[in-house]
Structures are given as structure tokens and as C-alpha cells.
Motif scaffolding. Sequence first.
Motif, PDB file in Angstrom:
ATOM      1  N   HIS A 307       0.892  -1.156   0.000  1.00 36.17           N
ATOM      2  CA  HIS A 307       0.000   0.000   0.000  1.00 36.17           C
ATOM      3  C   HIS A 307       0.930   1.206   0.000  1.00 36.17           C
ATOM      4  CE1 HIS A 307      -3.389  -2.353   2.251  1.00 36.17           C
ATOM      5  NE2 HIS A 307      -2.997  -2.934   1.140  1.00 36.17           N
ATOM      6  N   VAL A 308       0.722   2.129  -0.920  1.00 35.95           N
ATOM      7  CA  VAL A 308       1.625   3.271  -1.025  1.00 35.95           C
ATOM      8  C   VAL A 308       0.872   4.557  -0.720  1.00 35.95           C
ATOM      9  CG1 VAL A 308       3.205   4.525  -2.538  1.00 35.95           C
ATOM     10  CG2 VAL A 308       2.884   2.070  -2.860  1.00 35.95           C
ATOM     11  N   ALA A 309       1.425   5.361   0.182  1.00 40.44           N
ATOM     12  CA  ALA A 309       0.855   6.688   0.444  1.00 40.44           C
ATOM     13  C   ALA A 309       1.880   7.729   0.028  1.00 40.44           C
ATOM     14  CB  ALA A 309       0.510   6.835   1.916  1.00 40.44           C
ATOM     15  N   LEU A 310       1.440   8.683  -0.802  1.00 40.86           N
ATOM     16  CA  LEU A 310       2.311   9.793  -1.197  1.00 40.86           C
ATOM     17  C   LEU A 310       1.956  10.977  -0.301  1.00 40.86           C
ATOM     18  CD1 LEU A 310       4.311  11.215  -3.105  1.00 40.86           C
ATOM     19  CD2 LEU A 310       2.400  11.638  -4.646  1.00 40.86           C
ATOM     20  N   LEU A 311       2.901  11.381   0.528  1.00 41.84           N
ATOM     21  CA  LEU A 311       2.630  12.420   1.515  1.00 41.84           C
ATOM     22  C   LEU A 311       3.436  13.671   1.172  1.00 41.84           C
ATOM     23  CD1 LEU A 311       2.986  10.103   4.648  1.00 41.84           C
ATOM     24  CD2 LEU A 311       0.890  10.673   3.433  1.00 41.84           C
ATOM     25  N   PRO A 312       2.777  14.681   0.572  1.00 46.25           N
ATOM     26  CA  PRO A 312       3.515  15.885   0.179  1.00 46.25           C
ATOM     27  C   PRO A 312       3.954  16.677   1.405  1.00 46.25           C
ATOM     28  CG  PRO A 312       1.210  15.939  -0.599  1.00 46.25           C
ATOM     29  CD  PRO A 312       1.339  14.755   0.274  1.00 46.25           C
ATOM     30  N   LEU A 313       5.081  17.331   1.302  1.00 51.25           N
ATOM     31  CA  LEU A 313       5.530  18.230   2.365  1.00 51.25           C
ATOM     32  C   LEU A 313       4.571  19.415   2.441  1.00 51.25           C
ATOM     33  CD1 LEU A 313       9.386  18.883   2.233  1.00 51.25           C
ATOM     34  CD2 LEU A 313       8.078  17.812   4.053  1.00 51.25           C
ATOM     35  N   HIS A 314       4.346  19.905   3.635  1.00 44.91           N
ATOM     36  CA  HIS A 314       3.564  21.123   3.827  1.00 44.91           C
ATOM     37  C   HIS A 314       4.280  22.259   3.074  1.00 44.91           C
ATOM     38  CE1 HIS A 314       1.904  24.609   5.856  1.00 44.91           C
ATOM     39  NE2 HIS A 314       0.902  23.830   6.257  1.00 44.91           N
ATOM     40  N   PRO A 315       3.507  23.142   2.387  1.00 42.12           N
ATOM     41  CA  PRO A 315       4.150  24.203   1.584  1.00 42.12           C
ATOM     42  C   PRO A 315       5.197  25.012   2.356  1.00 42.12           C
ATOM     43  CG  PRO A 315       1.788  24.202   1.233  1.00 42.12           C
ATOM     44  CD  PRO A 315       2.057  23.168   2.276  1.00 42.12           C
ATOM     45  N   GLU A 316       4.925  25.290   3.636  1.00 44.55           N
ATOM     46  CA  GLU A 316       5.888  26.056   4.429  1.00 44.55           C
ATOM     47  C   GLU A 316       7.199  25.299   4.593  1.00 44.55           C
ATOM     48  OE1 GLU A 316       4.416  27.231   8.281  1.00 44.55           O
ATOM     49  OE2 GLU A 316       2.681  28.196   7.322  1.00 44.55           O
ATOM     50  N   LEU A 317       7.075  24.008   4.812  1.00 41.03           N
ATOM     51  CA  LEU A 317       8.277  23.195   4.986  1.00 41.03           C
ATOM     52  C   LEU A 317       8.969  22.990   3.643  1.00 41.03           C
ATOM     53  CD1 LEU A 317       6.993  20.539   7.544  1.00 41.03           C
ATOM     54  CD2 LEU A 317       8.246  22.644   7.979  1.00 41.03           C
ATOM     55  N   ARG A 318       8.158  22.880   2.616  1.00 43.07           N
ATOM     56  CA  ARG A 318       8.739  22.701   1.295  1.00 43.07           C
ATOM     57  C   ARG A 318       9.629  23.898   0.950  1.00 43.07           C
ATOM     58  NH1 ARG A 318       4.405  21.851  -2.807  1.00 43.07           N
ATOM     59  NH2 ARG A 318       4.391  19.779  -1.896  1.00 43.07           N
ATOM     60  N   ALA A 319       9.155  25.089   1.336  1.00 46.43           N
ATOM     61  CA  ALA A 319       9.914  26.308   1.056  1.00 46.43           C
ATOM     62  C   ALA A 319      11.282  26.269   1.742  1.00 46.43           C
ATOM     63  CB  ALA A 319       9.122  27.525   1.516  1.00 46.43           C
ATOM     64  N   LYS A 320      11.348  25.551   2.863  1.00 51.63           N
ATOM     65  CA  LYS A 320      12.606  25.501   3.608  1.00 51.63           C
ATOM     66  C   LYS A 320      13.455  24.296   3.227  1.00 51.63           C
ATOM     67  CE  LYS A 320      10.521  27.552   7.706  1.00 51.63           C
ATOM     68  NZ  LYS A 320       9.949  27.163   8.993  1.00 51.63           N
ATOM     69  N   PHE A 321      12.884  23.398   2.450  1.00 49.57           N
ATOM     70  CA  PHE A 321      13.607  22.158   2.105  1.00 49.57           C
ATOM     71  C   PHE A 321      14.810  22.486   1.229  1.00 49.57           C
ATOM     72  CE2 PHE A 321      14.341  18.220  -0.273  1.00 49.57           C
ATOM     73  CZ  PHE A 321      14.293  17.271   0.740  1.00 49.57           C
ATOM     74  N   ASN A 322      15.984  22.039   1.674  1.00 49.10           N
ATOM     75  CA  ASN A 322      17.215  22.351   0.952  1.00 49.10           C
ATOM     76  C   ASN A 322      17.533  21.206  -0.012  1.00 49.10           C
ATOM     77  OD1 ASN A 322      19.828  22.805   0.095  1.00 49.10           O
ATOM     78  ND2 ASN A 322      20.431  23.793   2.020  1.00 49.10           N
ATOM     79  N   ALA A 323      17.080  21.371  -1.239  1.00 51.42           N
ATOM     80  CA  ALA A 323      17.249  20.304  -2.236  1.00 51.42           C
ATOM     81  C   ALA A 323      18.722  20.060  -2.557  1.00 51.42           C
ATOM     82  CB  ALA A 323      16.470  20.639  -3.504  1.00 51.42           C
ATOM     83  N   THR A 324      19.537  21.094  -2.478  1.00 49.08           N
ATOM     84  CA  THR A 324      20.976  20.916  -2.749  1.00 49.08           C
ATOM     85  C   THR A 324      21.582  19.964  -1.730  1.00 49.08           C
ATOM     86  OG1 THR A 324      20.912  23.257  -3.312  1.00 49.08           O
ATOM     87  CG2 THR A 324      23.082  22.202  -3.259  1.00 49.08           C
TER      88      THR A 324
END
Length: 405
Positions: A307-324
Motif C-alpha cells: 500500500h503506497v501513500a504519497l505524503l507531500p511536504l507542507h508548503p511552508e516546509l517545502r519552502a525551507k527544504f534544501n534540495a541541494t
Amino acid sequence: MMNRFMMLFIWCFVELGFGVNGFKVPFRPKDLLPILPKELTWPVLNNLHSAVDLLPSYVGSIGPNSGSIQWKGSCFYGNEARFEFKNPVQGDVNDDDDDKKKKSLGGGVIYLETSAAHSWTCMDLYVFATPYRVTWDYYFSAREHTLEIESWEESAELEYVKQHGISVFLMPSGMLGTLMSLIDVLPLFSNSAWGQKSNIAFLQKHMGASFEKRAKPWVAPINPDDVHSGDFLALSKIRGRWGGFETLEKWVTGAFAGHTAVCLKDEDGKLWVGESGHENEKGEEIIVVIPWEEWWELTLKDNSNPHVALLPLHPELRAKFNATAAWAYARSMSGKPYGYHNMIFSWIDTIAENYPPPLDTHLVISAMSMWTRVQPSYAANMWNEALNKRLGTECNLYKDDCPKV
Ligand SMILES: *[C@@H]1O[C@H](CO)[C@@H](O)[C@H](O)[C@H]1NC(C)=O
């Protein structure tokens, strides 16, 4: 804050439950002993009969061509077993009806003769296992007993039994108390519809989980454009060896997912998944970062029925997520081993306090040592890597080449 993101991120690469505890706990030989396989010849074991005595002993495998096997039991000193296939019931293997389909594969009968009991009141308890089923019986009287396997779970089980037979384990005396728990736990590892039902029933009963059957289609269309770096994939596998393992893992950790992965987007907007547990060309399970499309295809084919759940990051946290930073970490982990060396000890880090009832040390040992016998390569990963890491050695317990300590 950064720490939290990194933690979350690390969790994506390792099974939930590895945690940091595994590293903190100092190694003490006694922690290990109750779960060591019995082939181990380290002298220290000889002084701890109690631990070894808990292990079910493998008495042999009985198949269509193996003739009969003989051994001495705990209660009955003379025992002999053989196996015969039963003729299939007429039917069509392609039949839609599950029951009919199974019956058309036929079944088998185990004949087990007990004699020379050492007392009037003793009994021997046996477990009969294939990777597809675990069944058991116990004997009080000296005579020929029969155990019928009405039908094979699937044609793969029939093939397995033709080649390898059915493994017979004599359970240690005093195991009757855990017999009721075996009923719950052992079927979880069966790679069959029955195993899957057992996993669902177990999670419902012991974790209060609820499962609602969804309307079809059972696969949601996911547009990679809607997925972002840091979005989380929580998986729950419910069938086969991973299904069984995850069920226990969920239960002991309290999590409802047994495996996780993380989504990452590159500069070109292409979506990737960072995940542990992919086989490389040498057959080793490693950490990978693979394109979303490839991950999705493999997940749909996965026979552990995740069973797979795709859980998106909250927009506020996404803004802080350091992809680098996330990409740098992902690249540094890519190709590294799966993480078996921490798996078992992130769960089992005390002698007897890691098992909610009805599970107990004895039962875990029993399940693991049977698993070792029936599916040696997978069990070996878990124990060998874990013990080598903690003992600073490089050896294989199952080949008996470990240094004598
Ligand atoms: C993101 O991570 C990189 C690499 O660790 C670091 O150099 C950079 O300063 C970070 N950016 C932010 C906004 O924190």
C-alpha cells in the motif's frame, strides 16, 4: 530545523525503526545469544544451554524422493517421517475460483511415526514449513500420525516441495505455552493469499488498524509534475517475507508503514526516488536513486502488495527544504548497502523487552531460526551483517567460518 529535515530525509533511506537506538546500545554478548542461530560453534554458547535449548531443531526435510527420515525427539526417542503427494482434484489451473484452482494442484500427506516415549505424559511438538506455509502438530501417543495438506497455496509451492521437500522442526519442550502465539505469527511470512489475510488480520487485531477495501481502480494516476522534492512515500507491504517482517516491525515500533522512500526533483524538473533495497547486478541489496517512472513500475509489480501513500511536504516546509543538501546526501548514500546491519538490532535492543505480547523471545527465536532454514540467504543477510558490524568481523555464520572467541 535543518536537523529535522535531515532526520526525515535519513529515514527515507532506511527502514522505519532503524532509528538511532541501534547505535547507542553497547554490545553485550548476552544480548545476542538468545537470537544466534544454532549452527554457531562459539564456545560461549556451550555454557548457555538454556539459550540454545530454546531453538527449534531442524530434523530434516521430507519430499517425494527423499524416502523417510529418522530422528530422536524430546519425548519420543524413535521417530520416522515420510511424505507422499496426493492426487490433484480434477479442475482447471486457470479457473477463477481460488479454491478450485488450489485443489487442482493437489496436496500431500505427511506420515510421522512416533515410538519409545520416555514418559506417559510427555509430548513432542512439530512445525512443518515451506516458504508458503507453516503448520504444526503435536503428538502424545506412540503410533503413526498423518498430517494432510489439502492443497498447495500455489504452483510455486508445489515446485518447491518437489525440489526441497517440507522442512520438519522439533520444537523445544515447554513450547506449548507459545503454541497459541505461533498461530498468529508464523502465517505472516507465507507468500500467499492466506499469508496476506493473516497480515491484515494481525494488524487489525493487535494494532487496531482498519482496512477498507477501495473501489477499483486500485492504482491512482500520479502526475510527476505535482510531486516535489522532499515529498514522502510511505509503504506498507502485506504479503510474503517482507509482508511478515513489516507486520512485526509495524507492531513493535507502532508505525503503520514498514518502508519509506523520498522524492527528489533535479534541476531539469525530472522526478527521482531515493530508496533502499534494490538489487545490484551482484544480487546485493543497495540504496539507489532511480527515476520515478522506474520506481512506479517496480512498485506496481512488487509481489509484497504494497500500500503506497504519497505524503507531500507542507508548503511552508517545502519552502525551507534544501534540495541541494538533499541531493548531496542522496548521492553520498547511493550504492551503499541496504542497512541490514542495523535492521534487527534497531528492533531487538534489550534481552526481553522488545516484544509486546503474545510475541516473546522464544517465539521470535523460533520464527527466525525456521526462517533461516527455509530462506537462508535472506536471513543470513540480516544476521551476518549485523553481527559482523558489531563484532568487527567479516564472516558467515552459516558457513561456520567465524573466528572462535
Ligand atoms: C543548502 O545546503 C547547501 C549544502 O549543504 C549549503 O551550502 C547551503 O547553504 C544551504 N542553503 C540554505 C538556504 O540553507
